[in-house]
Design a protein around this motif. Structure first.
Motif, PDB file in Angstrom:
ATOM      1  N   GLY A   5       2.567  27.032   6.415  1.00 41.46           N
ATOM      2  CA  GLY A   5       2.117  25.921   7.243  1.00 41.46           C
ATOM      3  C   GLY A   5       3.133  24.798   7.269  1.00 41.46           C
ATOM      4  N   GLU A  61      -2.969  31.349   6.323  1.00 39.14           N
ATOM      5  CA  GLU A  61      -3.176  30.113   7.088  1.00 39.14           C
ATOM      6  C   GLU A  61      -2.455  30.158   8.427  1.00 39.14           C
ATOM      7  N   GLY A  69      -4.181  31.359  11.986  1.00 40.63           N
ATOM      8  CA  GLY A  69      -4.356  30.000  12.474  1.00 40.63           C
ATOM      9  C   GLY A  69      -4.235  29.876  13.981  1.00 40.63           C
TER      10      GLY A  69
END
Length: 310
Positions: free
Chosen positions: A251, A277, A281
């Protein structure tokens, strides 16, 4: 009709490559016309290596275009008992209209299949290049941005056959900036880099490769990775995971390009080349990219047998 083959992206003219990408995007958008141009034809699907997306994409794509399919496994053919690739290709060409093959590490084996002018041959992945993945990636970018010209792309990870096809494809468009961040000793093969740079010089695009993650570029349009263990390969270095660890897509890295989309050729290993993530995402288009493999396969098959329909 003289059969068209796709063994490498460099087998395509710029016009053909751009047309296949546009046609694949039209299939993805549901705007393609042309009915079932492969009605009455037979596609052979021959995979000696594992495949989920590519095999399914070409099988489903051929059926959607009206063709019938015949599937072969690695133990089915008389090449296992000594028949030459060229002889098998000559026999196939009298029964099949197109052969989609994932066979050995050597693309020259597929050129053996293609040593006839009746049956089209498609390279569904070899050790040094994955051309149909490259066309899928270009189709995905075109569908996402409405263009490929001028895009800024960051590729992180091993300079494998996916990275090779990405570089060879992107450098065929003007004004593209491609930066590859690869672990030392795991970059693009020199002959691939040379070919990609030659395309870049001709189109005015740029390709750079670094072997660290310091000062990763900001404000890119696409961040791309692939799994660290390429299908059918192994690493020579016992400590390879330590070398690859800094090249994970996180991220934090995505925050450097807040408008970027994330791409992955799949299969993915969450926690290795990418965090969950990121893969799961809102920036991720990896599963749309996977679906586009079928749309791109349809464009490839249509080009091989009929030429691309505008």
């Amino acid at each position: 009709m003289t059969a068209r083959h796709l063994i490498s992206l460099d087998d395509l003219t710029d016009a053909d490559l751009h047309a296949i990408v546009g046609r694949g995007a039209a299939f993805a958008a549901g705007t393609a016309r042309g009915g079932q141009p492969l009605h009455g034809e037979v596609a052979g699907i021959y995979f000696r290596r594992t495949s989920t997306r590519t095999r399914t994409a070409f099988s489903a794509g051929a059926l959607r275009l009206g063709a019938q399919i015949v599937s072969f496994s690695g133990s089915d053919l008389q090449t296992n008992t000594g028949e030459t690739t060229q002889d098998t290709g000559r026999v196939f060409s009298r029964m099949l209209d197109v052969l989609v093959a994932r066979t050995s590490d050597d693309p020259e084996e597929m050129r053996g299949w293609a040593a006839q002018d009746r049956m089209s041959v498609v390279n569904a992945m070899s050790a040094d290049e994955h051309p149909t993945q490259g066309l899928t990636d270009l189709t995905t970018m075109y569908g996402q941005f409405g263009r490929i010209e001028g895009l800024r792309v960051l590729y992180v990870g091993e300079g494998n056959n996916t990275a090779a096809a990405l570089a060879l494809g992107l450098m065929r468009y003007p004004g593209v900036e491609l930066e590859l961040r690869t672990p030392a000793g795991y970059g693009l093969e020199p002959h691939i880099l040379e070919r990609a740079l030659a395309h870049a010089a001709r189109t005015g695009s740029s390709l750079t490769e670094r072997h660290d993650m310091e000062q990763a570029p900001k404000d890119t349009d696409v961040v791309y990775t692939s799994r660290w263990q390429t299908t059918g390969t192994s690493k020579a270095d016992a400590d390879w995971r330590e070398r690859f660890a800094p090249f994970q897509i996180t991220g934090e890295l995505m925050e450097r390009s807040p408008a970027a989309v994330f791409m992955h050729d799949l299969p993915a290993h969450r926690g290795e080349e990418v965090t969950a993530e990121v893969l799961d995402g809102p920036a991720s288009i990896a599963f749309q990219q996977a679906e586009n493999k079928m749309h791109s396969a349809m464009a490839v098959l249509e080009w091989c047998r009929r030429g691309v329909v505008a």
